[in-house]
Design a protein around this motif. Structure first.
Motif, PDB file in Angstrom:
ATOM      1  N   LYS A 144      -9.273 -27.443-132.160  1.00  0.00           N
ATOM      2  CA  LYS A 144      -8.355 -26.415-132.657  1.00  0.00           C
ATOM      3  C   LYS A 144      -6.932 -26.650-132.131  1.00  0.00           C
ATOM      4  CE  LYS A 144      -8.116 -21.327-132.660  1.00  0.00           C
ATOM      5  NZ  LYS A 144      -6.916 -21.113-131.846  1.00  0.00           N
ATOM      6  N   CYS A 173      -5.788 -27.535-141.646  1.00  0.00           N
ATOM      7  CA  CYS A 173      -5.420 -28.708-140.859  1.00  0.00           C
ATOM      8  C   CYS A 173      -4.512 -29.603-141.703  1.00  0.00           C
ATOM      9  CB  CYS A 173      -6.654 -29.481-140.425  1.00  0.00           C
ATOM     10  SG  CYS A 173      -7.636 -28.572-139.198  1.00  0.00           S
ATOM     11  N   HIS A 226     -11.421 -33.516-143.585  1.00  0.00           N
ATOM     12  CA  HIS A 226     -10.966 -32.128-143.486  1.00  0.00           C
ATOM     13  C   HIS A 226     -12.188 -31.225-143.675  1.00  0.00           C
ATOM     14  CE1 HIS A 226      -6.533 -32.302-143.266  1.00  0.00           C
ATOM     15  NE2 HIS A 226      -6.670 -33.464-143.889  1.00  0.00           N
ATOM     16  N   GLN A 260      -9.571 -25.214-136.483  1.00  0.00           N
ATOM     17  CA  GLN A 260      -8.406 -24.964-137.339  1.00  0.00           C
ATOM     18  C   GLN A 260      -7.105 -25.344-136.638  1.00  0.00           C
ATOM     19  OE1 GLN A 260      -8.094 -21.522-139.674  1.00  0.00           O
ATOM     20  NE2 GLN A 260     -10.288 -21.058-139.677  1.00  0.00           N
ATOM     21  N   SER A 313      -2.945 -33.653-142.251  1.00  0.00           N
ATOM     22  CA  SER A 313      -3.043 -35.080-141.950  1.00  0.00           C
ATOM     23  C   SER A 313      -2.002 -35.869-142.740  1.00  0.00           C
ATOM     24  CB  SER A 313      -4.450 -35.605-142.271  1.00  0.00           C
ATOM     25  OG  SER A 313      -4.757 -35.413-143.638  1.00  0.00           O
ATOM     26  N   THR A 363      -5.677 -26.952-146.479  1.00  0.00           N
ATOM     27  CA  THR A 363      -5.463 -28.340-146.044  1.00  0.00           C
ATOM     28  C   THR A 363      -4.145 -28.880-146.607  1.00  0.00           C
ATOM     29  OG1 THR A 363      -7.796 -28.891-145.801  1.00  0.00           O
ATOM     30  CG2 THR A 363      -6.324 -30.703-146.352  1.00  0.00           C
ATOM     31  N   PHE A 406     -11.782 -33.165-138.251  1.00  0.00           N
ATOM     32  CA  PHE A 406     -11.278 -31.898-137.722  1.00  0.00           C
ATOM     33  C   PHE A 406     -12.459 -30.989-137.358  1.00  0.00           C
ATOM     34  CE2 PHE A 406      -7.659 -33.330-140.306  1.00  0.00           C
ATOM     35  CZ  PHE A 406      -6.659 -33.234-139.356  1.00  0.00           C
ATOM     36  N   GLY A 447      -5.551 -28.170-136.607  1.00  0.00           N
ATOM     37  CA  GLY A 447      -5.435 -29.544-136.142  1.00  0.00           C
ATOM     38  C   GLY A 447      -4.405 -30.332-136.952  1.00  0.00           C
ATOM     39  N   ASP A 448      -3.814 -31.319-136.300  1.00  0.00           N
ATOM     40  CA  ASP A 448      -2.740 -32.108-136.924  1.00  0.00           C
ATOM     41  C   ASP A 448      -2.970 -33.573-136.583  1.00  0.00           C
ATOM     42  OD1 ASP A 448      -0.402 -33.289-137.767  1.00  0.00           O
ATOM     43  OD2 ASP A 448       0.874 -31.651-137.066  1.00  0.00           O
TER      44      ASP A 448
END
Lengths: 428, 261
Positions: free
Chosen positions: A240, A298, A293, A267, A300, A330, A264, A269-270
């Protein structure tokens, strides 16, 4: 901005033998009407004692359906017709796909930033397998064969200064296994460099656990001697609000195949994934990534760039991005660009985007393969720039977009130098 | 004062059908401060002349000479010609992947001048020139010509002309594909470069409309690889009224013959 596209595997490839086209050619994706069912559990959440198979063994199946297992025996012997092996010259794996890897493991030396702990543990350590699970036979072979693993831990809340460098030096030409586990505990920050060199025939598993709120950069450099073979499965699990930056740099080796994945698990996340590869005559560099995902909200971004020069230089980029049904909100974009500097080189580029929900911020992908040809050269020379400088200008500029993302000055300089050396070697 | 002298130039290209002669003896002398317009129908060899002066490898010089202040241009490589002071504004500028405009302009300027431009004044010069040509500031960070429209590419060619300050500028159909506004902006750029007094201009065009903004001192009409007629600006006016027909179809008998063939 592209929104909510459902993509099926598409192939964008330009052979260097095709007529010169000024500039870059852009290829979009093919759209498929149907969307195969998904539903295989996530890696890492599986237990070691049994395997998971989606059982959908056809090339067009969902990325989520791929067989994952810790056991070599669960993976059939490779034929080369498998979707994830179809570009790889199997005979050049030099036995990494055949069975147990009993050669002497590569030497692992760690220069750790202060506060980052380094352990060598048995492969039965509880942490092993908590961030990854093999997705192919070569990775499973290493999993079964590795007796030990190197574990790096960044303590919770700790901001490491300077980078931690793990130097992996090949121990010879017998097929060998290696395992590295990188653990960024909650709210920590660190930069880890995996530096592969020497001569080796190595299958490697790298697990990366990025816990809640952590900020981790992992740079994996493959700068092997020309006779080396390396397969590296680098799997990250992102908690997270965690931030993970992954950089693959493929410069040296006969065959290098890196398969990074980012999953991921919480929630917010990067993930940023970068890749840079420079293939010379006869080299096969393959990079296949997967962004999963699996949870909402998140982000990406994937940017891979490659340059190729010389006869039978071959690069493969496959970017699988999966937005699962539950992953609302996403935001993802992946991009691959290749630059063919001479005739006789080949770049395969395959972006795959699977989308199982329309409730997303954005999803897109791009792939372009261009040639540096006489018209480019003429244009730059007509502005007073000598021929060799013109070629360097183009390649440097092209690859610098990735290099400047690394943000480790010493490393950036080293990679710029490496690009210069590649250019020298190619007599450009 | 410099002189670009072209003498009895014969140029050919090789095609799948064999060698094809395109320029069949062209002679032309341009001096600093002069503007020469080269006009003519499509396929008459105008662009071949431009590319040959710049040294494009596609064209083979079979005989004749090009000299810049007595120096043999034909023996120079493409980059040497540019450094000697020749500039070709291209009809179809190519996209160069991976090289930003900023990096490209500075690298070229450094190559042409033999030393890096002073950073402070250079950045200012570039900005000013871009704004005069109505080129968005963010173009500086984009790759050379990548994703530029046809009109944007032409403006960027003239931007380089203004920044590199060549002795001779060859404008290869810079007006093609430009709307009236862009044509004005581009013409003003050429006129600014010309106003410095240190440049001669060879303006290649199919149409007369750019000559409303850039006034030629001399007009040469190209037909079938040769200069068919020469004169002052009044020749352009005549072409505007009459077109190229009287050059391409010298008499009615030929037309009839062609129709029957």
């Amino acid at each position: 901005m592209e929104k909510a596209r459902i993509g099926a595997p598409s192939i964008d490839e330009i052979d260097a033998g095709t007529p010169a086209i000024a500039g870059m050619s852009e290829e979009g994706e093919k759209l498929a009407a149907e969307n195969p069912a998904a539903g295989s559990p996530l890696a890492g959440e599986a237990v070691k004692s049994h395997s998971h198979g989606g059982g959908v063994g056809v090339p067009d199946s969902s990325r989520a359906g791929r067989l994952t297992s810790y056991r070599l025996a669960d993976f059939p012997v490779l034929t080369g017709r498998e979707e994830d092996w179809r570009f790889t010259p199997l005979q050049r794996l030099r036995g990494l796909d055949k069975g147990e890897l009993v050669g002497q493991p590569p030497a692992v030396a760690v220069s750790a930033a202060e506060g980052v702990t380094v352990e060598t543990v048995g492969h039965d350590d509880a942490r092993i397998g908590s961030a990854g699970i093999p997705e192919d036979r070569v990775s499973a072979a290493a999993w079964e064969s590795a007796a030990e693993a190197t574990v790096l831990t960044v303590p919770a809340g700790f901001q490491a200064e300077g980078e931690t460098t793990v130097t992996v030096t090949g121990a010879g030409e017998d097929p060998a296994a290696s395992h590295v586990f990188i653990h960024a505990k909650p709210n920590s920050a660190a930069v880890v460099v995996l530096d592969h060199q020497g001569t080796g025939v190595v299958s490697e598993n790298v697990e990366v656990l990025v816990e809640e709120g952590a900020k981790l950069t992992v740079v994996s450099i493959q700068d092997w001697n020309d006779d080396s073979v390396h397969a590296s499965a680098q799997q990250a699990k992102i908690g997270k609000d965690a931030h993970f930056k992954h950089v693959v740099v493929n410069l040296g080796g006969n065959l290098v195949r890196v398969t990074p994945s980012a999953r991921f698990a919480g929630q917010g996340g990067d993930v940023e994934m970068y890749g840079l590869y420079f293939a010379d005559a006869g080299q096969h560099f393959e990079q296949r990534l997967f962004v999963d995902h699996a949870v909402p909200n998140c982000k990406s971004r994937v940017t891979y760039k490659g340059a190729l020069q010389g006869r039978d230089a071959h690069t493969v980029w496959v970017g699988d991005v999966l937005i699962r049904k539950e992953a609302e909100g996403t935001d993802t974009y992946e991009m691959n660009r290749n630059l063919l500097l001479t005739d006789g080189a080949r770049a395969d580029s395959v972006p795959n985007l699977e989308i199982e929900t329309g409730l997303i911020e954005g999803a897109g992908h791009a792939s372009a393969t261009g040639r540096f040809d006489d018209e480019h050269l003429f244009y730059l020379m007509a502005r007073g720039i000598p021929e060799d400088a013109a070629r360097r200008l183009v390649v440097r500029g092209f690859l610098n977009e990735v290099i400047q993302q690394i943000k480790v000055p010493a490393l950036e300089e080293r990679l710029r130098d490496a690009v210069e050396r590649e250019l020298e070697a190619g007599n450009l | 004062m410099s002189t670009l002298e072209i003498k009895d130039l014969h140029v050919s290209i090789s095609t799948e059908q064999g060698t094809k002669e395109i320029l069949k003896g062209v002679s032309l002398t341009i001096k600093t401060g002069e503007t020469h317009a080269i006009m003519g129908p499509n396929g008459s060899g105008k662009s071949t002349l431009a590319s040959t002066i710049a040294g494009h490898p596609r064209y083979t010089v079979d005989s004749g000479s090009i000299t810049l202040d007595g120096e043999d241009v034909l023996s120079m490589s493409v980059d040497e010609r540019a450094r000697a002071g020749l500039f070709l504004a291209m009809q179809y500028p190519v996209e160069v992947p991976g090289v930003t405009m900023t990096n490209f302009l500075r690298t070229a300027k450094t190559a042409i001048d033999g030393e890096a431009p002073s950073l402070r004044t250079w950045t200012k010069d570039v900005k000013a020139a871009m704004s005069q040509l109505r080129i968005d500031a963010d173009f500086a960070q984009r790759n050379v010509n990548e994703g530029f429209s046809g009109g944007e590419k032409k403006r960027v060619e003239i931007l380089q002309l203004e920044l590199f300050k060549p002795k001779f500028a060859i404008l290869d159909e810079t007006d093609s594909g430009l709307d009236v506004d862009a044509l004005k902006v581009v013409s003003e750029g050429v006129n600014r470069a010309h106003a410095g007094g240190g440049m001669g201009t060879l303006l290649i065009t199919h149409y007369t409309r750019i000559l409303r903004y850039i006034k030629p001192d001399f007009v040469h009409v190209f037909v079938d690889g040769r200069i068919a007629e020469e004169g002052g600006p009044e020749l352009a006016d005549r072409l505007e009224e009459e077109g190229y027909d009287r050059f391409t179809a010298p008499n009615g008998a030929l037309n009839t013959a062609a129709a029957q063939a």
